[in-house]
Design a protein around this motif. Sequence first.
Motif, PDB file in Angstrom:
ATOM      1  N   ASP A 221       0.841  -1.197   0.000  1.00  0.00           N
ATOM      2  CA  ASP A 221       0.000   0.000   0.000  1.00  0.00           C
ATOM      3  C   ASP A 221       0.875   1.246   0.000  1.00  0.00           C
ATOM      4  O   ASP A 221       1.830   1.350   0.758  1.00  0.00           O
ATOM      5  CB  ASP A 221      -0.915   0.001   1.227  1.00  0.00           C
ATOM      6  CG  ASP A 221      -0.137  -0.107   2.521  1.00  0.00           C
ATOM      7  OD1 ASP A 221       0.119   0.925   3.152  1.00  0.00           O
ATOM      8  OD2 ASP A 221       0.229  -1.240   2.906  1.00  0.00           O
ATOM      9  N   ARG A 332      -4.920  -2.698   5.592  1.00  0.00           N
ATOM     10  CA  ARG A 332      -4.128  -3.270   4.499  1.00  0.00           C
ATOM     11  C   ARG A 332      -4.931  -4.329   3.742  1.00  0.00           C
ATOM     12  O   ARG A 332      -4.850  -4.414   2.514  1.00  0.00           O
ATOM     13  CB  ARG A 332      -2.837  -3.877   5.051  1.00  0.00           C
ATOM     14  CG  ARG A 332      -1.891  -2.838   5.660  1.00  0.00           C
ATOM     15  CD  ARG A 332      -0.703  -3.507   6.337  1.00  0.00           C
ATOM     16  NE  ARG A 332       0.188  -4.130   5.377  1.00  0.00           N
ATOM     17  CZ  ARG A 332       0.977  -5.147   5.640  1.00  0.00           C
ATOM     18  NH1 ARG A 332       0.968  -5.708   6.862  1.00  0.00           N
ATOM     19  NH2 ARG A 332       1.773  -5.645   4.717  1.00  0.00           N
ATOM     20  N   ILE A 335      -7.502  -2.507   1.473  1.00  0.00           N
ATOM     21  CA  ILE A 335      -6.871  -1.863   0.321  1.00  0.00           C
ATOM     22  C   ILE A 335      -6.447  -2.899  -0.721  1.00  0.00           C
ATOM     23  O   ILE A 335      -6.656  -2.725  -1.927  1.00  0.00           O
ATOM     24  CB  ILE A 335      -5.669  -1.012   0.765  1.00  0.00           C
ATOM     25  CG1 ILE A 335      -6.142   0.166   1.608  1.00  0.00           C
ATOM     26  CG2 ILE A 335      -4.857  -0.536  -0.441  1.00  0.00           C
ATOM     27  CD1 ILE A 335      -5.014   0.955   2.236  1.00  0.00           C
TER      28      ILE A 335
END
Length: 338
Positions: A221, A332, A335
């Motif tokens: 990310d 995380r 995403i």
Amino acid sequence: MPLLPAPRLIDPAAVPALRWGVVGTGIADRFVHALHVHTGQRAVAVTARDADKTRAFADAHGIGRVHRSVADLVGDPEVDVVYVATPHPLHREQALAAIAAGKHVLIEKPIALTAADATEILAAGRAAGVLVAEAMWTRYLPQADVIRQVLAAGTLGKIDLVRADFGSLVPFDPTGRMFDPALGGGAMLDLGVYIVAFASSIIGPPSTIRAVGTLAPTGVDDSATIALKTDAGAQAALTTTFGAVTPVEATVFGSRGRLDVLAPFYGPTGLRLQLHGADAEMWHDDALPTVHDGLGYQATAFASFVGEGLVESPLHPHDEVVSVLATIDEVRRQIAAD
């Protein structure tokens, strides 16, 4: 009468003078400088991957012993506490080695790659009867104590919203630590830990987590926009990115007004309190020459906790360390799945 109280500082001379063993020579350079200049703590041993750089680090900081391995350092009877300042993927193994050797451990943030690994490290420390803490130095700054006092006094009224941002322009490098998955790369594990930890310090653990963001070509990310909500209804709006420089500020909004933490909010800077219908009140921290000299506050606090026989930081307890990483894990995940 001022509504921003004076910080309650720990006298560096009133805590045990611990002997620190240092693993890694990156951020440790700033930490050891602050340790030696602003506290009664002393680094007495160091180890790192590059022998020449490690020797140069030891010479620069007046450290007497250079060990060839982590095993040698944690086994050194002249070391009381181990400071783990290596890349994130090494934290778990090195922290567990120090704990097994009976050493207290301060581990750079994030304490581990996942909440599960953090839980393992902290449980091992508790079982061994040693103090284990994440080096979230922001939590030990004078302004953090002022914030705690303001919240405890109810000065802001009911807390409704927390905002925090931390963006830095980091050019893409697939081999660099920031973008390499094998080295724990990604904005959330580097910059994002600060914003999530700040929100946690104000509103506690979230019951709802929503996140959008972007991925770098390596799959880590490189930006995140996060919304958190607690069972009590307080919310947080958090942003981090490798793609732009942001103000790096934080604000707490309550029913009676707002409290701004000046940039960069993660270091010793200052506060601005603005209550409805009143003039703004300012508090500045200009006691130290550089932002990172503030790293010494956490070392003094750590030594005070050791002196009290504690196995976790009362200002940053184990459950919260795990909760922050659990939030990062979920951000995380969202995403990556988007």
